[in-house]
Motif scaffolding. Structure first.
Motif, PDB file in Angstrom:
ATOM      1  N   TYR A   1     -18.025  11.132  38.153  1.00 40.99           N
ATOM      2  CA  TYR A   1     -17.203  12.277  37.823  1.00 40.99           C
ATOM      3  C   TYR A   1     -17.363  13.383  38.868  1.00 40.99           C
ATOM      4  CZ  TYR A   1     -17.106  10.352  33.049  1.00 40.99           C
ATOM      5  OH  TYR A   1     -16.952   9.554  31.955  1.00 40.99           O
ATOM      6  N   THR A   2     -16.258  13.998  39.229  1.00 35.16           N
ATOM      7  CA  THR A   2     -16.332  15.266  39.941  1.00 35.16           C
ATOM      8  C   THR A   2     -16.559  16.365  38.902  1.00 35.16           C
ATOM      9  OG1 THR A   2     -13.964  15.703  39.760  1.00 35.16           O
ATOM     10  CG2 THR A   2     -14.702  14.416  41.675  1.00 35.16           C
ATOM     11  N   GLN A   3     -16.915  17.552  39.364  1.00 32.75           N
ATOM     12  CA  GLN A   3     -17.124  18.644  38.414  1.00 32.75           C
ATOM     13  C   GLN A   3     -15.829  19.015  37.704  1.00 32.75           C
ATOM     14  OE1 GLN A   3     -19.329  21.941  39.988  1.00 32.75           O
ATOM     15  NE2 GLN A   3     -21.021  20.656  40.694  1.00 32.75           N
ATOM     16  N   GLN A   4     -14.697  18.850  38.374  1.00 25.78           N
ATOM     17  CA  GLN A   4     -13.415  19.117  37.715  1.00 25.78           C
ATOM     18  C   GLN A   4     -13.157  18.092  36.623  1.00 25.78           C
ATOM     19  OE1 GLN A   4     -11.298  21.875  38.245  1.00 25.78           O
ATOM     20  NE2 GLN A   4     -10.580  21.042  36.291  1.00 25.78           N
ATOM     21  N   GLU A   5     -13.527  16.835  36.869  1.00 20.57           N
ATOM     22  CA  GLU A   5     -13.342  15.790  35.852  1.00 20.57           C
ATOM     23  C   GLU A   5     -14.258  16.023  34.664  1.00 20.57           C
ATOM     24  OE1 GLU A   5     -11.892  11.984  38.564  1.00 20.57           O
ATOM     25  OE2 GLU A   5     -14.035  12.403  38.353  1.00 20.57           O
ATOM     26  N   ILE A   6     -15.469  16.514  34.919  1.00 16.50           N
ATOM     27  CA  ILE A   6     -16.371  16.859  33.812  1.00 16.50           C
ATOM     28  C   ILE A   6     -15.766  17.994  32.993  1.00 16.50           C
ATOM     29  CG2 ILE A   6     -18.642  17.785  33.210  1.00 16.50           C
ATOM     30  CD1 ILE A   6     -19.713  16.474  35.770  1.00 16.50           C
ATOM     31  N   THR A   7     -15.250  18.993  33.688  1.00 14.27           N
ATOM     32  CA  THR A   7     -14.624  20.132  33.002  1.00 14.27           C
ATOM     33  C   THR A   7     -13.456  19.678  32.144  1.00 14.27           C
ATOM     34  OG1 THR A   7     -15.231  21.555  34.874  1.00 14.27           O
ATOM     35  CG2 THR A   7     -13.584  22.400  33.339  1.00 14.27           C
ATOM     36  N   ASP A   8     -12.572  18.876  32.719  1.00 17.59           N
ATOM     37  CA  ASP A   8     -11.406  18.398  31.973  1.00 17.59           C
ATOM     38  C   ASP A   8     -11.828  17.519  30.795  1.00 17.59           C
ATOM     39  OD1 ASP A   8      -9.832  19.717  33.802  1.00 17.59           O
ATOM     40  OD2 ASP A   8      -9.404  17.927  35.006  1.00 17.59           O
TER      41      ASP A   8
ATOM     42  N   LYS B   1     -27.884  14.961  42.222  1.00 14.23           N
ATOM     43  CA  LYS B   1     -26.657  14.722  42.968  1.00 14.23           C
ATOM     44  C   LYS B   1     -26.842  13.527  43.897  1.00 14.23           C
ATOM     45  CE  LYS B   1     -24.990  19.496  42.815  1.00 14.23           C
ATOM     46  NZ  LYS B   1     -24.583  20.689  43.598  1.00 14.23           N
ATOM     47  N   ALA B   2     -25.864  12.622  43.876  1.00  9.52           N
ATOM     48  CA  ALA B   2     -25.971  11.386  44.644  1.00  9.52           C
ATOM     49  C   ALA B   2     -24.952  11.322  45.774  1.00  9.52           C
ATOM     50  CB  ALA B   2     -25.803  10.171  43.713  1.00  9.52           C
ATOM     51  N   GLY B   3     -24.282  12.433  46.086  1.00  2.43           N
ATOM     52  CA  GLY B   3     -23.333  12.468  47.189  1.00  2.43           C
ATOM     53  C   GLY B   3     -21.962  11.966  46.788  1.00  2.43           C
TER      54      GLY B   3
ATOM     55  N   GLY C   1     -19.555  13.364  45.267  1.00  2.00           N
ATOM     56  CA  GLY C   1     -19.140  13.704  43.915  1.00  2.00           C
ATOM     57  C   GLY C   1     -19.802  12.877  42.828  1.00  2.00           C
ATOM     58  N   ARG C   2     -20.817  12.105  43.181  1.00  2.00           N
ATOM     59  CA  ARG C   2     -21.489  11.267  42.183  1.00  2.00           C
ATOM     60  C   ARG C   2     -22.741  11.965  41.654  1.00  2.00           C
ATOM     61  NH1 ARG C   2     -22.808   5.603  44.459  1.00  2.00           N
ATOM     62  NH2 ARG C   2     -23.969   6.919  45.915  1.00  2.00           N
ATOM     63  N   ILE C   3     -23.111  11.641  40.432  1.00  2.00           N
ATOM     64  CA  ILE C   3     -24.295  12.206  39.801  1.00  2.00           C
ATOM     65  C   ILE C   3     -25.194  11.067  39.328  1.00  2.00           C
ATOM     66  CG2 ILE C   3     -25.167  13.599  37.883  1.00  2.00           C
ATOM     67  CD1 ILE C   3     -22.593  15.194  37.971  1.00  2.00           C
ATOM     68  N   GLN C   4     -26.465  11.120  39.724  1.00  2.00           N
ATOM     69  CA  GLN C   4     -27.451  10.130  39.290  1.00  2.00           C
ATOM     70  C   GLN C   4     -28.143  10.633  38.027  1.00  2.00           C
ATOM     71  OE1 GLN C   4     -29.035   6.974  40.916  1.00  2.00           O
ATOM     72  NE2 GLN C   4     -29.402   7.029  38.703  1.00  2.00           N
ATOM     73  N   ILE C   5     -28.062   9.852  36.968  1.00  2.00           N
ATOM     74  CA  ILE C   5     -28.757  10.197  35.730  1.00  2.00           C
ATOM     75  C   ILE C   5     -30.223   9.786  35.850  1.00  2.00           C
ATOM     76  CG2 ILE C   5     -28.800   9.889  33.221  1.00  2.00           C
ATOM     77  CD1 ILE C   5     -26.264  11.185  34.222  1.00  2.00           C
ATOM     78  N   ASN C   6     -31.111  10.549  35.245  1.00  2.00           N
ATOM     79  CA  ASN C   6     -32.514  10.143  35.149  1.00  2.00           C
ATOM     80  C   ASN C   6     -32.584   8.966  34.180  1.00  2.00           C
ATOM     81  OD1 ASN C   6     -35.263   9.842  34.541  1.00  2.00           O
ATOM     82  ND2 ASN C   6     -35.665  12.025  34.815  1.00  2.00           N
ATOM     83  N   VAL C   7     -32.721   7.765  34.739  1.00  2.00           N
ATOM     84  CA  VAL C   7     -32.597   6.556  33.909  1.00  2.00           C
ATOM     85  C   VAL C   7     -33.828   6.294  33.046  1.00  2.00           C
ATOM     86  CG1 VAL C   7     -30.965   5.498  35.503  1.00  2.00           C
ATOM     87  CG2 VAL C   7     -33.416   5.056  35.794  1.00  2.00           C
TER      88      VAL C   7
END
Length: 233
Positions: free
Chosen positions: A122-129, A163-165, A167-173
């Motif tokens: 998700y981009t931050q805009q996609e999270i917002t939407d 942040k994984a670059g 527009g990607r986000i790495q979750i703490n798995v």
């Protein structure tokens, strides 16, 4: 005058074709091949008048498949979450140690992981939407992109996400993961390599302040305490 009938030939077991399926199907194919060969031998023995045993019948019994999937609402599947972390989220929310926007952003991205990766695309805009979907339908108050940006920054500080670059986000798995244990270990190994195996950073040092990280690593302690209490009680 009629010719003599051809001599009757004894029929042995028919050759069983080798299984061509892959994965678990191939294993079942191997089992069926062995069973087929053994059944063929039994049939031949039963047809032989000199045989001592006769095949009466064969009974198969199947157990419930333990790999059946869970029945979860929605079509996005399900993820595994640390019980310790799930309770911590509630405790932090009640104590106002995290904001509503931080909690909502984390839950939204954690539920949108690409299976087996711990990554959300998700981009931050996609999270917002995505977060505003129901609020927009009801005409209620909606979250802004700038608020989402601040929440992501805070979550990175807590080591809940990274942040994984691109527009990607790495979750703490270690906290929340969509995938099996083998996939999780692969993701953890990749993360460890990126951070030079430093156990004081992501994904190990979990915040915010007041979160007792030692509880993540001492999962056996409650059982030992319980046993000690039983022996001395």
């Amino acid at each position: 005058m009629t010719s003599d009938p051809p001599a009757r030939r004894r029929r042995g077991p028919r050759p069983v074709p080798a299984p061509t399926a892959a994965g678990n199907d191939a294993e079942y194919g191997d089992i069926l091949a062995v069973l087929g060969q053994q059944l063929g031998e039994k049939v031949a023995e039963a047809a032989d008048p000199s045989g001592r045993r006769r095949l009466k019948g064969v009974h198969f019994e199947y157990a419930t498949d333990p790999r059946a999937v869970h029945d979860m609402a929605g079509g996005a599947g399900y993820s595994l979450a640390s019980n310790w972390f799930t309770q911590l989220l509630a405790q932090l929310a009640v104590a106002n140690s995290i904001t509503k926007s931080q909690l909502c952003v984390f839950l939204f991205v954690a539920g949108g992981q690409v299976p087996g990766t711990g990554i959300t695309q998700y981009t931050q805009q996609e999270i917002t939407d995505g977060l505003n979907k129901i609020a927009a339908q009801k005409g209620g108050k909606m979250i802004t992109r700038s608020t989402v940006n601040r929440a992501v920054q805070a979550l990175c500080g807590y080591n809940w996400v990274e942040k994984a670059g691109n527009g990607r986000i790495q979750i703490n798995v270690r906290l929340w993961f969509h995938g099996n244990s083998a996939s999780q270990q692969e993701v953890l190994a990749e993360i460890a390599d990126r951070h030079e195996h430093d156990t004081e950073v992501f994904p190990y040092a979990v915040g915010p302040e007041g979160a007792h990280q030692e509880e993540l690593d001492l999962g056996i302690e409650p059982e030992e305490t319980y046993r000690a209490r039983r022996r001395t009680g």
